[in-house]
Design an enzyme around this catalytic site. Structure first.
Site, PDB file in Angstrom:
ATOM      1  N   LYS A  71     123.339 -23.686 -15.406  1.00 57.68           N
ATOM      2  CA  LYS A  71     122.199 -23.216 -14.617  1.00 57.68           C
ATOM      3  C   LYS A  71     121.505 -21.991 -15.231  1.00 57.68           C
ATOM      4  O   LYS A  71     120.326 -21.774 -14.995  1.00 57.68           O
ATOM      5  CB  LYS A  71     122.644 -22.869 -13.192  1.00 57.68           C
ATOM      6  CG  LYS A  71     122.947 -24.079 -12.324  1.00 57.68           C
ATOM      7  CD  LYS A  71     123.319 -23.621 -10.925  1.00 57.68           C
ATOM      8  CE  LYS A  71     123.557 -24.783  -9.994  1.00 57.68           C
ATOM      9  NZ  LYS A  71     123.828 -24.369  -8.627  1.00 57.68           N
ATOM     10  N   ASP A 107     118.284 -24.449  -4.778  1.00 58.35           N
ATOM     11  CA  ASP A 107     119.484 -24.062  -4.018  1.00 58.35           C
ATOM     12  C   ASP A 107     119.100 -23.025  -2.963  1.00 58.35           C
ATOM     13  O   ASP A 107     119.581 -23.073  -1.831  1.00 58.35           O
ATOM     14  CB  ASP A 107     120.541 -23.427  -4.938  1.00 58.35           C
ATOM     15  CG  ASP A 107     121.350 -24.462  -5.706  1.00 58.35           C
ATOM     16  OD1 ASP A 107     121.434 -25.619  -5.249  1.00 58.35           O
ATOM     17  OD2 ASP A 107     121.894 -24.109  -6.770  1.00 58.35           O
TER      18      ASP A 107
END
Ligand code: NAP
Length: 293
Positions: A71, A107
């Site tokens: 990420k 997210d």
């Protein structure tokens, strides 16, 4: 309903990826929207991932997700990164704008949608305790800060990790009172007694043999006030952290909604269509059942 003609390929990069539920959720959405597409699992070791990303312009994908451990490093290979993803320090969704790869962080949006929509919790003016200072905690802290939370204490086994988040977010959100603490200390116990929302952003509770992330006796009694407990873990659906809180009469929510809404937002970035959230939730529940949850 409009049927899209050209076949499209989406996928998720990570390592390891054996238990990902994302293909089930996205393929159910593609079927419902009549989009001719597949979503594939791209489990690559770090050298292979970096090699592929160094030629990202040639990727035959229409969009993709990125998970642990990529990420952060994926940001170095994209044409642009949305400011909130840059501030969080992680990209989990990549979509195309013309010929450019754009990174964003769904997210954070997924967490907020779960907390506010499914949980009915409004962060504005509230006091929060976050357990864990990893990548997920950064998205949670950014989301709560954006929604006007008043105080956040972050507790981690390495308080310097928590301090890094409080320093970074303190520069962006001047009105929030941030504190960093060592997990398990009286400072954390005290903050838990005053909190309106307590979030487990550690992996503690994933395995049945895991210790408790906080001692049961540190959870305040609900007759003083009802506290909102959220665990980012969704399998098992009830961790000991949530069970202890529920036993004491508090509101609880697991991480399934966060997973669902981050996926729904990713799909909307990729397709420009409204995500069929109910269908995606059903597919997630079904896939979890298949994993014996
Ligand atoms: P991570 O990067 O490993 O971060 C977890 C952090 O918690 C680490 O800093 C870890 O310290 C710390 N920690 C471990 N035990 C602790 C304790 N007892 N008290 C306080 N801190 C402790 O993991 P992540 O990527 O942030 O993910 C965290 C959790 O969220 C995972 O369970 C993940 O599956 C979940 N998650 C869910 C979603 C969703 O969509 N629902 C999305 C993202 C993540 P060490 O480094 O010392 O271990």
């Amino acid at each position: 309903m409009k049927k899209e003609k050209a076949f499209k390929l989406y996928g998720i990069f990570g390592h390891p990826l054996s238990h990902t539920l994302s293909p089930a959720m996205h393929e159910a959405a593609f079927r419902t929207l009549e989009i001719d597409a597949n979503y594939i699992v791209l489990e690559l070791a770090p050298t292979a991932f970096k090699k592929l990303m160094s030629q990202a312009s040639k990727l035959s994908l229409s969009g993709f997700n990125v998970t642990v451990p990529y990420k952060e490093i994926v940001m170095g290979y994209l044409d642009s990164v949305r400011p909130e993803a840059r501030a969080i320090g992680a990209v989990n969704t990549v979509f195309k704008q013309g010929n450019h790869w754009v990174g964003t962080n769904t997210d954070m949006e997924g967490f907020l949608m779960a907390l506010m929509k499914d949980g009915g919790f409004r962060p504005s003016g509230k006091k929060a305790v976050i357990l864990g200072a990893g990548g997920a905690a950064r998205a949670v802290v950014y989301g709560l800060s954006r929604e006007g939370v008043r105080e956040i204490l972050i507790a981690d086994c390495f308080p310097q990790k928590a301090r890094k988040i409080t320093n970074d977010m303190g520069k962006l959100f001047k009105r929030v009172d941030y504190q960093a603490a060592l997990a398990g200390t009286p400072e954390v116990k005290e903050a838990l007694q005053k909190a309106d929302v307590i979030i487990n952003a550690t992996p503690i509770g994933l395995k049945s043999q895991d210790p408790r992330v906080i001692p049961e006796e540190w959870i305040p009694r609900s007759h003083a006030k009802k506290v909102f407990f959220m665990d980012l873990i969704y399998n098992p659906s009830m961790t000991p952290f949530l069970m202890d809180a529920k036993k004491k009469g508090h509101k609880t929510l697991n991480g399934l909604g966060m997973l669902l809404y981050q996926g729904a937002r990713a799909l909307e970035h990729w397709t420009g269509r409204k995500a069929p959230v109910a269908v995606m939730r059903q597919a997630l529940l079904q896939a979890l059942k298949g994993q014996g949850a």
